[in-house]
Motif scaffolding. Structure first.
Motif, PDB file in Angstrom:
ATOM      1  N   VAL A 117      63.648  33.353  60.265  1.00  0.00           N
ATOM      2  CA  VAL A 117      62.418  32.567  60.407  1.00  0.00           C
ATOM      3  C   VAL A 117      62.733  31.307  61.208  1.00  0.00           C
ATOM      4  N   TRP A 118      61.729  30.780  61.875  1.00  0.00           N
ATOM      5  CA  TRP A 118      61.865  29.526  62.607  1.00  0.00           C
ATOM      6  C   TRP A 118      60.478  28.966  62.885  1.00  0.00           C
ATOM      7  N   ILE A 119      60.444  27.778  63.439  1.00  0.00           N
ATOM      8  CA  ILE A 119      59.185  27.154  63.835  1.00  0.00           C
ATOM      9  C   ILE A 119      59.080  27.178  65.353  1.00  0.00           C
ATOM     10  N   GLN A 124      50.177  25.286  69.115  1.00  0.00           N
ATOM     11  CA  GLN A 124      49.957  25.146  67.678  1.00  0.00           C
ATOM     12  C   GLN A 124      51.220  25.573  66.933  1.00  0.00           C
ATOM     13  N   TRP A 125      51.764  24.680  66.126  1.00  0.00           N
ATOM     14  CA  TRP A 125      53.040  24.957  65.477  1.00  0.00           C
ATOM     15  C   TRP A 125      52.906  26.156  64.542  1.00  0.00           C
ATOM     16  N   SER A 126      53.827  27.113  64.681  1.00  0.00           N
ATOM     17  CA  SER A 126      53.734  28.368  63.938  1.00  0.00           C
ATOM     18  C   SER A 126      55.046  28.676  63.230  1.00  0.00           C
ATOM     19  N   VAL A 127      54.932  29.259  62.036  1.00  0.00           N
ATOM     20  CA  VAL A 127      56.089  29.815  61.339  1.00  0.00           C
ATOM     21  C   VAL A 127      56.286  31.226  61.870  1.00  0.00           C
ATOM     22  N   MET A 128      57.447  31.481  62.472  1.00  0.00           N
ATOM     23  CA  MET A 128      57.715  32.767  63.111  1.00  0.00           C
ATOM     24  C   MET A 128      58.765  33.554  62.326  1.00  0.00           C
ATOM     25  N   TYR A 129      58.693  34.873  62.461  1.00  0.00           N
ATOM     26  CA  TYR A 129      59.614  35.773  61.745  1.00  0.00           C
ATOM     27  C   TYR A 129      60.014  36.915  62.670  1.00  0.00           C
ATOM     28  N   THR A 130      61.277  37.323  62.570  1.00  0.00           N
ATOM     29  CA  THR A 130      61.730  38.523  63.268  1.00  0.00           C
ATOM     30  C   THR A 130      62.771  39.241  62.423  1.00  0.00           C
ATOM     31  N   LEU A 131      62.879  40.546  62.618  1.00  0.00           N
ATOM     32  CA  LEU A 131      63.840  41.379  61.895  1.00  0.00           C
ATOM     33  C   LEU A 131      64.694  42.121  62.913  1.00  0.00           C
ATOM     34  N   LEU A 132      66.019  41.922  62.828  1.00  0.00           N
ATOM     35  CA  LEU A 132      66.952  42.541  63.764  1.00  0.00           C
ATOM     36  C   LEU A 132      67.814  43.584  63.060  1.00  0.00           C
ATOM     37  N   ASN A 153      59.280  42.458  65.983  1.00  0.00           N
ATOM     38  CA  ASN A 153      59.358  41.413  66.997  1.00  0.00           C
ATOM     39  C   ASN A 153      58.657  40.151  66.499  1.00  0.00           C
ATOM     40  N   ASP A 154      58.736  39.089  67.258  1.00  0.00           N
ATOM     41  CA  ASP A 154      58.231  37.776  66.844  1.00  0.00           C
ATOM     42  C   ASP A 154      56.842  37.886  66.199  1.00  0.00           C
ATOM     43  N   PHE A 155      56.794  37.558  64.921  1.00  0.00           N
ATOM     44  CA  PHE A 155      55.571  37.693  64.124  1.00  0.00           C
ATOM     45  C   PHE A 155      55.208  36.331  63.551  1.00  0.00           C
ATOM     46  N   ALA A 156      53.953  35.918  63.746  1.00  0.00           N
ATOM     47  CA  ALA A 156      53.497  34.618  63.248  1.00  0.00           C
ATOM     48  C   ALA A 156      53.110  34.737  61.779  1.00  0.00           C
TER      49      ALA A 156
END
Length: 205
Positions: A117-119, A124-132, A153-156
Motif C-alpha cells: 500500500v502507498w499514498i 486527489q490523494w489516494s490510498v493505493m494497493y497492489t499485489l505482486l 494492478n494499482d487499485f485505489a
C-alpha cells in the motif's frame, strides 16, 4: 551430658540442611541467544535519484522484498535472496504517468506474494494497493516488469476530497489485506478536517 545434647542437636540441624540442599537441582547457567550481525549492504544505487521512504518484508524462504519511492514520484520494488544476491532488480511498479508515491508499506502473505500500500499524492490523494507475485519473474537478477509481476494492478482503496496519508497493511491467515490510514475526509466535515483513522479490508480471491 549437656554437651552431648548440644552436639546431637547441631548434627541433626546439619543433616537437615544437607538433605535440603541435596534435593535442590542446580540447572546449567542459561546462555543468551547468539546475535549474528551481518555487514551492511547497499540495496539500491540510485545515483542522482532521490530514493527514500523504504519499507521491507521477508518471505518464507528468507528472501527480502524492498519497496520505496523514487523522487517521490514512482514506486519501485527489489528482491534479494537470503545471501543478499539480487533476484529481481529495481523495478517500477506504479503505473506510468503522473504519480507521487509516498509512504509505502509492504507485507508478504502466506503464498509469498507481496502486498503493498502507498499514498499517491498526484491530484486527489489516494490510498493505493497492489499485489505482486515474484515467482512470475525469472528472478535472474535483472529488472522485472510490472505487467508480469502484478496480480492486482494499482487499485485505489480510498480517494476522496481532503488529504490522506500514512497507510499500513497487515495480512490475515486467509491472505486478506487489512489496511489502515490517516484521513482528513469526513462526509459532514464535523471534525473540521482533523485527521481520523480509517480502515478497509480487501478480500483477495
Amino acid at each position: 551430658m549437656e554437651t552431648r545434647k548440644v552436639r546431637n542437636s547441631i548434627t541433626m540441624v546439619f543433616i537437615m540442611l544437607m538433605s535440603t540442599f541435596a534435593a535442590i537441582e542446580f540447572s546449567e547457567s542459561a546462555k543468551g541467544s547468539e546475535i549474528v550481525l551481518t555487514d551492511a549492504i547497499r540495496v539500491v544505487n540510485g545515483g542522482t535519484h532521490n530514493d527514500r521512504m523504504v519499507s521491507m518484508a521477508a518471505d518464507s524462504m528468507g528472501n527480502t522484498h524492498f519497496v520505496w519511492s523514487r523522487n517521490t514520484h514512482h514506486l519501485y520494488y527489489k528482491m534479494l535472496n537470503a545471501r543478499g544476491d539480487v533476484l529481481i532488480d529495481e523495478t517500477q511498479i506504479s503505473d506510468p504517468g503522473t504519480q507521487r508515491a509516498w509512504h509505502p508499506d509492504v507485507k508478504v502473505d502466506h503464498n509469498d506474494n507481496v502486498q503493498i500500500v502507498w499514498i499517491d499524492k498526484a491530484g486527489q490523494w489516494s490510498v493505493m494497493y497492489t499485489l505482486l507475485d515474484p515467482s512470475q519473474d525469472d528472478r535472474d537478477g535483472s529488472t522485472g516488469l510490472d505487467a508480469v509481476l502484478s496480480i492486482i494492478n494499482d487499485f485505489a482503496v480510498s480517494s476522496h476530497q481532503q488529504n490522506r496519508d500514512w497507510p499500513a497493511i497487515d495480512i490475515d491467515s486467509e491472505n486478506n489485506a487489512h489496511i489502515v490510514w490517516e484521513d482528513s475526509y469526513e462526509q459532514l466535515d464535523k471534525f473540521y478536517q482533523q485527521p481520523q483513522i480509517y480502515y478497509s479490508m480487501l478480500e483477495i480471491d
